[in-house]
Design an enzyme around this catalytic site. Sequence first.
Site, mmCIF file in Angstrom:
data_model
loop_
_atom_site.group_PDB
_atom_site.id
_atom_site.type_symbol
_atom_site.label_atom_id
_atom_site.label_comp_id
_atom_site.label_asym_id
_atom_site.label_seq_id
_atom_site.Cartn_x
_atom_site.Cartn_y
_atom_site.Cartn_z
ATOM 1 C CD GLU A 181 6.295 16.124 -3.441
ATOM 2 O OE1 GLU A 181 6.788 16.695 -2.443
ATOM 3 O OE2 GLU A 181 5.147 15.630 -3.443
ATOM 4 C CB SER A 205 -5.345 -38.876 16.707
ATOM 5 O OG SER A 205 -6.254 -39.121 17.755
#
Length: 829
Positions: A232, A515
């Site tokens: 970098e 149910s």
Amino acid sequence: MALSSLNQKRLREAAAIAAVLLTLAIIAFAIWLWRLSSQIDTRLAQGRFAPAVEFFAAPEAVRAGFTLPPNHLEDFFRRKRFAERGFRTEAYEPGDFVVLTGPQCKAILPPLTPEAPLETGTGASEAPETPETPATEDDGAPAIGKCVAFVNQKPLGSADGRGGEPLQIVVFREDGRTVLGTYANTPPTRSDQAVLEPEMFAQYHGDKPILREEVTLNTAPPECLWGVLAIEDAGFYQHGGVSLRAMARALWSAARTGGKRREGGSTLTQQTVKNFFLTEERTLRRKITEIFMAMLLETKLDKDKIFEIYINTIYMAQNGVFEVRGFASAARHYFGADLRDLNLPQCALLAGVLNGPGVYDPFTKPDKALTRRGKVLDDMAKHGFIAPAEAEAAKGQPLPERTVTGLTEPAPYFVQTARRRLHDKGIDESEGLRIYTTLNLRAQEAAFQAVRAGLNRLDASNAHIKKLKEKGKHLEAVLLAADPATGFVQALVGGRGFKRSPYNRAFDSKRQVGSVMKPFVYLAALEATDENGRFYTPLSLIKDEAFTHKYQGQSWSPRNYDGKFNGEVPMYYGLKESLNAATAWLGLKIGLDNIVDVAGRLGVTSKVESLPSLTLGAFELHPWEVLQSYGAIARMGELVPATFLIRVEDLAGEVLLEYEPSPEPAVAADAAASLVSMMQQTLDSGTARAARLLGFTHPAAGKTGTTNDKKDAWFAGFTPHHVAVVWVGYDDNTTHNLTGASGAVPIWTQYMKAFATTFPPEGFPLPPGAVRATISPETQSALGAPNSEKAPLTPMELVFRQGQEPGDAAGFDAPDATPTPNPFKPQGN
């Protein structure tokens, strides 16, 4: 002459104006710089991120009889950075663990004998998972495969990991998975359980989901720092914040390739400014601001401090909805390791990834990641950070493999719900918190995988759902699970994916339950007596036949799912086969208000109208209400509210909230036990028998749910140790044509096989005043239960109140019993 004089005057005026404009520009520029400087000072004082709000999973308890994944404890301790020690007799320190062989373990434990085996507290199994006889030593004592001894890093307590710091030992059988027992203290004495310390699974900074650890520059391996500098900004320690040479090189590269190739021209200082002070926008104005802020920052901080900010703030990966920021968190994400323990190839990979985490992800783009890592290593050698031979050796090392070190997706729906609970209790997050939740990491991962696999299977194999997906409709699902003993919610998946849809269906939606409501009808019946003053029992006969009920000027005619009727059938059969007509007849017989009352006592908080259709679940509930009420049934009638929070502290350690479960009796335990025995038949031979066919064999009870319009599919089921609810449907109520058995049961089963099998396959407890009775196939047939080659009747076990169990030669007539007042039901209703 006059013209020349006029020109000179104009020139002087222009010069004056230019001087004024220049002065104003200088002043404006100076003010702008001052504001930038002030912005830097303010942000440095505040920090880039708001104070952390950290979420911890519940401390995991390990008991005799548990079955754990292979090397589960070892993986936990390595993930938590415990120090692995060798066998020794001196005291272990907090954060130590050791794996002992069987002989080493026996050397430090009290003698094991056949009369005093380790296994304690495990009940009789009704459906053993492994029929093999466990191995024993020559003297008859249980054979020990290994022991794992450890001392937690943080003190332990009842809820969150606070208290003493004993040595704890977990003893395993030869399979390395089945827990024989646990010990604590030095010298070791038997204990009821071993408890692992809480583990952080999510972190927020303000409203941003960010996983981040703060580290100092001197704790990072030099190789990691060299890798960043090499790839970098090799001149970082020489320039003043901006490198004119790097910018010129970047501009030339862009011009030469027509903008197709970009070469970085930003220094580490500029990148720090972009990440710490600015946004990701790509504009000329932002770039100019970045350049001047970089130069200003260099006057305020030394190079090491700037570099430290950089390695703590740089974006390194995406973990679900969470950003992974900084090298320390990236080390855990990619390698499952502490940053300080990384080697050269690992550091080089981190340095390569930071330029484009999505482009160079070693898990999804290994070829690009290898190439990028190689460039970092070459640049490190070129700039003299390492020798060329070291670079070549590091290139030969493999990339990391993706491993589940915690969660595939860090429980975003769970975190969302927990944060809402904090808000409801008036707890402020702005200064940071440590939140100890009820989440179990293994349960959450199992729930996530079960929902994802279940929905993908339906998308691929169901023609109707496949066609709807092609039209842009996405089937959704909810899975909620809890410990019925404490009410602790251990897993929550609120939809297909939080990033795509943060709508939390577990709490924000209401759906028809179908149910799933029927057990409340049968429980209300078990509390009641018939017209002859006899208690209803699982063998009481109910009418499964066509009828029309008139009410409020309306007519209602319930029909069974298959359109057929069975005449008189026993209650257990009506429930396990989910017979609409029989259930509706029973509900009207015992009174709708009684059903509403039972539902409320079990934890349903939504308003339920006393309409005939409530017997078949034609009303809406939140999924969490279903979980809470089924948890009360699993606890044999005791309601423990579902909860997400155990303890909340501020960052200074002050306790802001602490929760202790407080069970309240809701229904009689013997009635609940009778209902549970009926619900067990749902899995063993009823509508949820697919769970058995799919391989879940632990004793369990539950109920499927399917709405008449096929828009909602449910299954709610539980073992003595764990309860889970699954809902499947579309957000816009599109019909999916699934039943509870085809849509929800497979997801529930996959989840329970993955997590609920941790616990021993024990039968449900029998409370005082209840008795078990085996019902023969002949008795079942005599009561009206159909018998066929496809579904032959087999002996089954049901639970009755003492004195109501079958007693005569026919095997099903119960003696008369004098009704007694129900202490859990308000009298007079």
